[in-house]
Design a protein around this motif. Structure first.
Motif, PDB file in Angstrom:
ATOM      1  N   SER A 216       0.893  -1.161   0.002  1.00 33.64           N
ATOM      2  CA  SER A 216       0.191  -0.163  -0.008  1.00 33.64           C
ATOM      3  C   SER A 216       0.995   1.263   0.008  1.00 33.64           C
ATOM      4  O   SER A 216       2.052   1.257   0.500  1.00 33.64           O
ATOM      5  CB  SER A 216      -0.774  -0.007   1.291  1.00 33.64           C
ATOM      6  N   ARG A 217       0.330   2.419  -0.469  1.00 35.58           N
ATOM      7  CA  ARG A 217       0.970   3.662  -0.587  1.00 35.58           C
ATOM      8  C   ARG A 217       1.199   4.139   0.692  1.00 35.58           C
ATOM      9  O   ARG A 217       0.363   4.013   2.017  1.00 35.58           O
ATOM     10  CB  ARG A 217       0.152   4.693  -1.260  1.00 35.58           C
ATOM     11  N   ARG A 218       2.091   5.109   1.112  1.00 36.49           N
ATOM     12  CA  ARG A 218       2.515   5.759   2.165  1.00 36.49           C
ATOM     13  C   ARG A 218       1.778   7.001   2.213  1.00 36.49           C
ATOM     14  O   ARG A 218       1.211   7.301   3.433  1.00 36.49           O
ATOM     15  CB  ARG A 218       4.085   6.108   2.201  1.00 36.49           C
ATOM     16  N   PHE A 219       1.356   7.819   1.337  1.00 34.07           N
ATOM     17  CA  PHE A 219       0.566   9.038   1.291  1.00 34.07           C
ATOM     18  C   PHE A 219      -0.587   8.860   0.315  1.00 34.07           C
ATOM     19  O   PHE A 219      -0.624   7.744  -0.119  1.00 34.07           O
ATOM     20  CB  PHE A 219       1.334  10.166   1.123  1.00 34.07           C
ATOM     21  N   LYS A 220      -1.169   9.886   0.521  1.00 34.31           N
ATOM     22  CA  LYS A 220      -2.368   9.954  -0.701  1.00 34.31           C
ATOM     23  C   LYS A 220      -2.002  11.011  -1.568  1.00 34.31           C
ATOM     24  O   LYS A 220      -1.290  11.933  -1.267  1.00 34.31           O
ATOM     25  CB  LYS A 220      -3.657  10.104  -0.009  1.00 34.31           C
ATOM     26  N   THR A 223       1.808  12.414  -3.895  1.00 35.27           N
ATOM     27  CA  THR A 223       2.953  12.203  -3.139  1.00 35.27           C
ATOM     28  C   THR A 223       3.079  10.816  -2.820  1.00 35.27           C
ATOM     29  O   THR A 223       3.981  10.363  -2.336  1.00 35.27           O
ATOM     30  CB  THR A 223       2.791  13.059  -1.599  1.00 35.27           C
ATOM     31  N   ALA A 224       1.889  10.238  -2.999  1.00 35.03           N
ATOM     32  CA  ALA A 224       2.008   8.615  -2.767  1.00 35.03           C
ATOM     33  C   ALA A 224       2.727   7.986  -3.900  1.00 35.03           C
ATOM     34  O   ALA A 224       3.133   6.765  -3.561  1.00 35.03           O
ATOM     35  CB  ALA A 224       0.525   7.966  -2.892  1.00 35.03           C
ATOM     36  N   SER A 225       2.905   8.466  -4.976  1.00 31.42           N
ATOM     37  CA  SER A 225       3.888   8.004  -5.988  1.00 31.42           C
ATOM     38  C   SER A 225       5.140   7.843  -6.057  1.00 31.42           C
ATOM     39  O   SER A 225       5.875   7.533  -6.769  1.00 31.42           O
ATOM     40  CB  SER A 225       2.983   8.138  -7.512  1.00 31.42           C
ATOM     41  N   SER A 229       6.285   2.028   0.577  1.00 29.47           N
ATOM     42  CA  SER A 229       5.755   1.691   1.808  1.00 29.47           C
ATOM     43  C   SER A 229       6.468   1.737   2.837  1.00 29.47           C
ATOM     44  O   SER A 229       7.714   1.391   2.735  1.00 29.47           O
ATOM     45  CB  SER A 229       5.096   0.298   1.424  1.00 29.47           C
TER      46      SER A 229
END
Length: 384
Positions: A216-220, A223-225, A229
């Motif tokens: 899963s991503r760290r942020f939304k 910035t998530a990309s 993780s």
């Protein structure tokens, strides 16, 4: 036995090809050069680029001797010492002074001609970026040598770009001192002779699911990309860039770790005065102290039931548009395709390089110094 016909010596398929322009029985041979030939291998051309490099360094990082006569009439002579291109001599006391000292090219071992040749090539190739491999191929250098030469030039461009940023800030502050936008109505006539700034953010080298090991991503959001993780370290992989530009003018890029108010507002305060007209999307709702800030809604729905999205999501009825920032992001993405990947650690240097190469065209004197002119102004006696 069978009589065979002698091979035609003038046939290109023959192993013994003879040129009709050479004496008979003279075999043409080709000797592969030991390294790639470059224009710098020509002595007159190399001398011209050496003088151009000295002119650039002497103009941007001026040096002088501390002797009493030099305080009144500073004068340096160049290329007086054999095999020491970067050493100048005071014309009064003959003291030796290093032109590259306290500059990005300090202690460089390469010929000075390589510097101005590479700088000129980069300016002429914009918006295409010149990679280290291309420099190595054109100059016949090892890859590591070309890599460090490019890093020095990037630091040099960063110094110049910072000066352009400061100069632009002063000019914008002077031109928009008492300017105010009307609250309603068409803004095209009002902004006819006024600078308009645009801002946006873009992601380079985003991490894929495979790079993130399908976690899963760290942020939304955007910035998530660029972050992995937390379960595999949460380190930064991609680069998040904040783009600020003047429509029809200069552009500046800033590598930021997060797309939030702290970093965006700080970058805007350093580049754009508060009275300058600023067009953005709705991601800049936190800007409350900029009276001339207008935003456009990229997600606006159409009032017509036949359509889903409104055409005002790009240009509003008042003439507000951030397409200038979108166009700059497109140039940035196209330019960075030349690189396979850039670590976030070195991203700001690469961004400063691209920004300066685009901004130098708005300063004709600086562009002339770095490319075509000004190489014969480094001092008296250089051509003796």
């Amino acid at each position: 036995g069978r009589i065979t016909k002698d091979p035609n010596p003038y046939s290109r398929n023959s192993h013994f090809f003879y040129s009709p322009f050479l004496p008979k029985f003279t075999r043409t041979t080709y000797t592969k050069p030991t390294k790639n030939l470059s224009p710098i291998d020509n002595e007159p051309i190399k001398r011209e680029y050496t003088l151009r490099t000295l002119s650039i360094l002497n103009t941007i990082y001026p040096k002088r001797c501390n002797c009493p006569k030099s305080l009144e009439n500073p004068s340096l002579n160049f290329l007086r010492l054999k095999s020491k291109e970067s050493i100048a001599r005071c014309s009064h006391c003959h003291k030796q002074i290093s032109i590259t000292a306290n500059t990005p090219f300090q202690n460089i071992k390469l010929p000075l001609a390589y510097i101005s040749y590479t700088i000129q090539d980069q300016i002429l190739q914009y918006p295409k970026t010149m990679t280290s491999k291309e420099i190595a191929r054109k100059l016949g250098l090892p890859y590591k040598t070309a890599y460090y030469l490019k890093k020095r030039i990037q630091v040099f461009f960063s110094h110049l770009n910072e000066s352009l940023r400061e100069q632009l800030y002063k000019e914008l502050e002077e031109s928009s001192k008492n300017f105010r936008l009307p609250k309603e109505g068409d803004l095209k006539e009002t902004l006819k002779n006024q600078p308009v700034a645009v801002a946006d953010s873009v992601v380079l080298y985003s991490s894929s699911l495979r790079a993130n090991k399908h976690r899963s991503r760290r942020f939304k959001g955007g910035t998530a990309s660029i972050y992995a993780s937390n379960s595999i370290g949460g380190h930064q992989i991609g680069t998040l860039v904040h783009t600020i530009g003047i429509n029809g003018g200069m552009t500046f890029y800033k590598s930021i770790p997060l797309n939030n108010q702290h970093y965006l507002e700080k970058d805007l305060e350093e580049t754009i005065p508060k009275n300058v007209t600023l067009f953005t999307d709705e991601g800049y709702g936190f800007l409350w102290d900029r009276p001339n800030h207008k935003s456009v809604n990229h997600s606006k729905k159409s009032n017509d039931p036949r359509y889903n999205m409104s055409r005002e999501r790009w240009v509003s009825k008042d003439g507000v548009s951030s397409n200038g920032a979108e166009a700059r992001n497109n140039i940035l993405k196209q330019s960075f395709r030349s690189y396979g990947y850039i670590s976030p650690k070195w991203s700001q240097l690469a961004l400063n390089e691209l920004s300066f190469l685009g901004n130098v065209r708005f300063v004709p004197e600086l562009k002339e110094l770095l490319t075509l002119g000004g190489s014969k102004t480094v001092g008296f006696g250089d051509f003796l």
